[in-house]
Design a protein around this motif. Structure first.
Motif, PDB file in Angstrom:
ATOM      1  N   ALA A  61       5.858 -14.448  -5.883  1.00 26.70           N
ATOM      2  CA  ALA A  61       7.250 -14.252  -5.458  1.00 26.70           C
ATOM      3  C   ALA A  61       8.126 -14.009  -6.685  1.00 26.70           C
ATOM      4  N   GLU A  62       7.862 -14.786  -7.728  1.00 30.45           N
ATOM      5  CA  GLU A  62       8.657 -14.695  -8.954  1.00 30.45           C
ATOM      6  C   GLU A  62       8.437 -13.344  -9.646  1.00 30.45           C
ATOM      7  N   THR A  63       7.185 -12.898  -9.692  1.00 32.24           N
ATOM      8  CA  THR A  63       6.870 -11.602 -10.315  1.00 32.24           C
ATOM      9  C   THR A  63       7.667 -10.480  -9.653  1.00 32.24           C
ATOM     10  N   TYR A  64       7.639 -10.460  -8.325  1.00 35.82           N
ATOM     11  CA  TYR A  64       8.334  -9.385  -7.607  1.00 35.82           C
ATOM     12  C   TYR A  64       9.849  -9.538  -7.694  1.00 35.82           C
ATOM     13  N   ARG A  65      10.308 -10.795  -7.749  1.00 35.32           N
ATOM     14  CA  ARG A  65      11.757 -11.002  -7.878  1.00 35.32           C
ATOM     15  C   ARG A  65      12.243 -10.389  -9.194  1.00 35.32           C
ATOM     16  N   LYS A  66      11.483 -10.639 -10.261  1.00 27.72           N
ATOM     17  CA  LYS A  66      11.882 -10.093 -11.567  1.00 27.72           C
ATOM     18  C   LYS A  66      11.903  -8.568 -11.526  1.00 27.72           C
ATOM     19  N   MET A  67      10.873  -7.991 -10.901  1.00 26.85           N
ATOM     20  CA  MET A  67      10.813  -6.524 -10.825  1.00 26.85           C
ATOM     21  C   MET A  67      12.049  -5.983 -10.099  1.00 26.85           C
ATOM     22  N   ALA A  68      12.387  -6.617  -8.981  1.00 18.97           N
ATOM     23  CA  ALA A  68      13.532  -6.137  -8.194  1.00 18.97           C
ATOM     24  C   ALA A  68      14.826  -6.280  -8.994  1.00 18.97           C
ATOM     25  N   CYS A  69      15.001  -7.437  -9.629  1.00 17.41           N
ATOM     26  CA  CYS A  69      16.257  -7.686 -10.348  1.00 17.41           C
ATOM     27  C   CYS A  69      16.413  -6.774 -11.562  1.00 17.41           C
ATOM     28  N   GLN A  70      15.297  -6.459 -12.212  1.00 16.04           N
ATOM     29  CA  GLN A  70      15.388  -5.586 -13.394  1.00 16.04           C
ATOM     30  C   GLN A  70      15.859  -4.185 -13.017  1.00 16.04           C
ATOM     31  N   GLN A  71      15.431  -3.719 -11.857  1.00 18.03           N
ATOM     32  CA  GLN A  71      15.735  -2.335 -11.478  1.00 18.03           C
ATOM     33  C   GLN A  71      17.083  -2.188 -10.770  1.00 18.03           C
ATOM     34  N   TYR A  72      17.565  -3.293 -10.197  1.00 16.85           N
ATOM     35  CA  TYR A  72      18.763  -3.201  -9.351  1.00 16.85           C
ATOM     36  C   TYR A  72      20.035  -3.140 -10.188  1.00 16.85           C
ATOM     37  N   ASN A  73      20.984  -2.307  -9.786  1.00 24.19           N
ATOM     38  CA  ASN A  73      22.336  -2.455 -10.331  1.00 24.19           C
ATOM     39  C   ASN A  73      23.354  -2.296  -9.207  1.00 24.19           C
ATOM     40  N   GLU A  74      24.567  -2.766  -9.473  1.00 18.42           N
ATOM     41  CA  GLU A  74      25.536  -2.908  -8.389  1.00 18.42           C
ATOM     42  C   GLU A  74      25.908  -1.593  -7.718  1.00 18.42           C
ATOM     43  N   THR A  75      25.925  -0.512  -8.504  1.00 23.12           N
ATOM     44  CA  THR A  75      26.317   0.771  -7.898  1.00 23.12           C
ATOM     45  C   THR A  75      25.348   1.170  -6.788  1.00 23.12           C
ATOM     46  N   MET A  76      24.068   0.791  -6.947  1.00 19.23           N
ATOM     47  CA  MET A  76      23.090   1.134  -5.903  1.00 19.23           C
ATOM     48  C   MET A  76      23.467   0.483  -4.579  1.00 19.23           C
ATOM     49  N   ARG A  93      13.958  -2.345  -2.857  1.00 22.06           N
ATOM     50  CA  ARG A  93      14.011  -3.047  -1.564  1.00 22.06           C
ATOM     51  C   ARG A  93      12.665  -3.648  -1.223  1.00 22.06           C
ATOM     52  N   SER A  94      11.629  -2.848  -1.441  1.00 23.69           N
ATOM     53  CA  SER A  94      10.284  -3.299  -1.119  1.00 23.69           C
ATOM     54  C   SER A  94       9.922  -4.526  -1.962  1.00 23.69           C
ATOM     55  N   ASP A  95      10.229  -4.474  -3.263  1.00 26.45           N
ATOM     56  CA  ASP A  95       9.911  -5.617  -4.131  1.00 26.45           C
ATOM     57  C   ASP A  95      10.662  -6.871  -3.677  1.00 26.45           C
ATOM     58  N   ALA A  96      11.923  -6.678  -3.270  1.00 28.13           N
ATOM     59  CA  ALA A  96      12.708  -7.827  -2.798  1.00 28.13           C
ATOM     60  C   ALA A  96      12.086  -8.404  -1.523  1.00 28.13           C
ATOM     61  N   SER A 123       0.824  -1.217   0.000  1.00 25.24           N
ATOM     62  CA  SER A 123       0.000   0.000   0.000  1.00 25.24           C
ATOM     63  C   SER A 123       0.858   1.267   0.000  1.00 25.24           C
ATOM     64  N   ASN A 124       2.138   1.148   0.385  1.00 28.62           N
ATOM     65  CA  ASN A 124       2.985   2.347   0.415  1.00 28.62           C
ATOM     66  C   ASN A 124       4.046   2.367  -0.682  1.00 28.62           C
ATOM     67  N   ARG A 125       3.957   1.407  -1.610  1.00 27.97           N
ATOM     68  CA  ARG A 125       5.036   1.273  -2.598  1.00 27.97           C
ATOM     69  C   ARG A 125       5.277   2.577  -3.369  1.00 27.97           C
ATOM     70  N   ASN A 126       4.198   3.275  -3.708  1.00 30.79           N
ATOM     71  CA  ASN A 126       4.360   4.475  -4.542  1.00 30.79           C
ATOM     72  C   ASN A 126       4.980   5.648  -3.797  1.00 30.79           C
ATOM     73  N   SER A 127       4.997   5.569  -2.473  1.00 26.57           N
ATOM     74  CA  SER A 127       5.603   6.673  -1.704  1.00 26.57           C
ATOM     75  C   SER A 127       7.104   6.485  -1.537  1.00 26.57           C
ATOM     76  N   LEU A 128       7.627   5.340  -1.981  1.00 27.57           N
ATOM     77  CA  LEU A 128       9.044   5.050  -1.747  1.00 27.57           C
ATOM     78  C   LEU A 128       9.933   5.664  -2.827  1.00 27.57           C
TER      79      LEU A 128
END
Length: 504
Positions: free
Chosen positions: A171-186, A153-156, A141-146
């Protein structure tokens, strides 16, 4: 009851006399009986100030909440709800913490600067209460405020919660979302983000572990089973490698241990596999070959285990959840060992701030109202609460003092860090305790209390080399009693035992 004016007069006069109990009681009565009075704001203001000055945090939270309830549109209300939320969280009152934060986001959402921090604190509260379903609710419910990294982080976390609840598709849907957005510099400057990503990947990989371990040959050779087992080994090992790439110490350690486990299992699988139908001569060659292969996997397993133990000592890991992976002997460690935190149970008592029956505590609080900045008083107060077993109140006193202390490197700052470490130790937060004791020693390397406490903690987790380094700088056992700082009884005991052994 008394009239509004009479209560007000009583408040003012008892404040002048330094009779805090009467003053606070009169104030509470006034607010309760005359909620619409024009005096409510000033009265609550005085009560909040007094309870902060005298370091009674349970009261502080009560009064901040009262203020927010009576004056929802006041300019300070957002700030007060935030403070109340954090105090409740530190007091272990997770449900009350969350309701403060919820109200804050609902009524003052647009003025909240640290939204990520608050939303993750709320999610953590629900997890602490054993309600993963509520955590899902908070995060979605708070995802859009992040912030951007907050959403990853929330998706993970959400992916992980769905895994826990057995909903693999979501679980798989959210894992994909998190992995697509993440990069090592973050992840470089954000250890929370790294940990959440590594944790998610670990649990995703771990799903196949069960099938792998249970996949066994019966009494004849079955190539399909053997091939499936080898394929799973490869997938799992690659999976654990990818966990390690997030460079999150906790999860790297666990992944390293699991890599040891699966290689050891494969070695055993080979060694115990039935021989095919061959001539006696060929059978012998085959058996030799298999034994050699099994040895290779065993050596690989040992290498993982060695790395695991080395890393744990290098990072001085003091976490009961991780201890099973490096501190136990491999035979007993299924990763579910019953390794306890340093203090064992980790529960404490709550001393009500209202009617203080303990004369010593009462006296210290009263002296503080006259000298709110007096560090010796604050230290004595936090120590008195530790002795009484109200560790969370002690923790709040030390944290507040440390955040306001002028000379961050004074011996008194070291004393507060030792007290902070002890409070954490008693609550069962061993990693935080370690950090606090180390801070105390960075500031004052001669702080005996922090030395004995830290060395005890290191011994508990099997970091004997580190512990001995500290023990070698300590005086003979007889001298401990003169130390000013407080020492955990178990740490004291470990010190005496060590001292006896080094003499004999």
């Amino acid at each position: 009851g008394m009239g509004e004016e009479a209560l007000n007069v009583l408040m003012v006069s008892s404040k002048e006399k330094g009779d805090l109990e009467t003053m606070l009681t009169a104030g509470e009565d006034l607010v309760r009986q005359y909620p619409t009075s024009g005096k409510v704001e000033t009265t609550l203001g005085v009560m909040i100030d007094t309870s902060i000055k005298t370091a009674r945090f349970r009261l502080v939270a009560d009064y901040l909440e009262s203020f927010a309830k009576q004056l929802p549109n006041h300019a300070n209300t957002g700030n007060f709800l935030t403070q109340a939320g954090w105090i409740r969280k530190n007091l272990g009152q997770f449900d009350r913490s969350t309701s403060n934060f919820e109200q804050l986001l609902k009524t003052h959402g647009n003025e909240v600067a640290q939204k990520d921090e608050i939303i993750f604190a709320m999610a953590d509260n629900t997890v602490q209460m054993g309600r993963p379903d509520m955590a899902l609710d908070v995060l979605s419910s708070n995802r859009n405020s992040l912030s951007k990294t907050g959403r990853i982080r929330s998706d993970a976390q959400v992916s992980n919660l769905y895994l826990q609840m057995g909903d693999l598709q979501k679980a798989e849907t959210y894992r994909k979302m998190a992995c697509q957005q993440y990069n090592e510099t973050m992840g470089l400057n954000d250890s929370e983000l790294k940990n959440d990503m590594a944790k998610m990947i670990y649990h995703t990989v771990q799903q196949r572990n069960q099938e792998y371990i249970t996949l066994q040959l019966s009494n004849s050779l079955d190539n399909q089973i053997a091939a499936r087992k080898a394929k799973l080994l490869d997938e799992l090992e690659k999976g654990y490698q990818s966990v390690m790439q997030y460079k999150s110490p906790d999860w790297a350690l666990v992944a390293c241990y699991r890599s040891y486990e699966i290689n050891r299992e494969f070695s055993k699988f080979l060694a115990e596999s039935p021989l095919p139908d061959l001539s006696p001569e060929e059978k012998k060659q085959y058996a030799d070959l298999i034994r050699q292969k099994a040895d290779e996997y065993n050596q690989k397993a040992d290498q993982y285990m060695k790395t695991c133990v080395e890393l744990a000592h290098k990072w001085e890991v003091c976490d009961p959840k991780l201890a099973a992976f490096f501190a136990a002997s491999p035979k007993s460690a299924s990763g579910k060992s019953d390794f306890h935190s340093f203090s064992g149970s980790g529960s404490g008592v709550e001393i009500s701030s209202k009617n203080l029956t303990d004369q010593n505590l009462k006296k210290l609080h009263e002296q503080l109202s006259q000298h709110p900045e007096d560090q010796n008083l604050l230290a004595a107060l936090s120590e008195a609460y530790i002795q009484k077993g109200d560790f969370r109140q002690a923790m709040l006193i030390t944290e507040k003092t440390l955040s306001e202390i002028k000379y961050k490197n004074s011996p008194s700052a070291a004393r507060f860090y030792n007290n902070l470490g002890l409070s954490h130790l008693y609550i069962g937060n061993d990693p935080q305790a370690k950090d606090a004791f180390k801070k105390a020693l960075d500031i004052d390397s001669g702080n005996t209390g922090a030395k004995v406490n830290l060395a005890g903690l290191f011994s508990h987790y099997g970091h004997y080399i580190e512990a001995d380094k500290i023990y070698s700088t300590l005086p003979d056992s007889g001298k401990l009693d003169q130390s000013e700082e407080i020492i955990h009884p178990r740490a004291r005991e470990l010190y005496y035992v060590q001292n006896k052994n080094s003499k004999s």
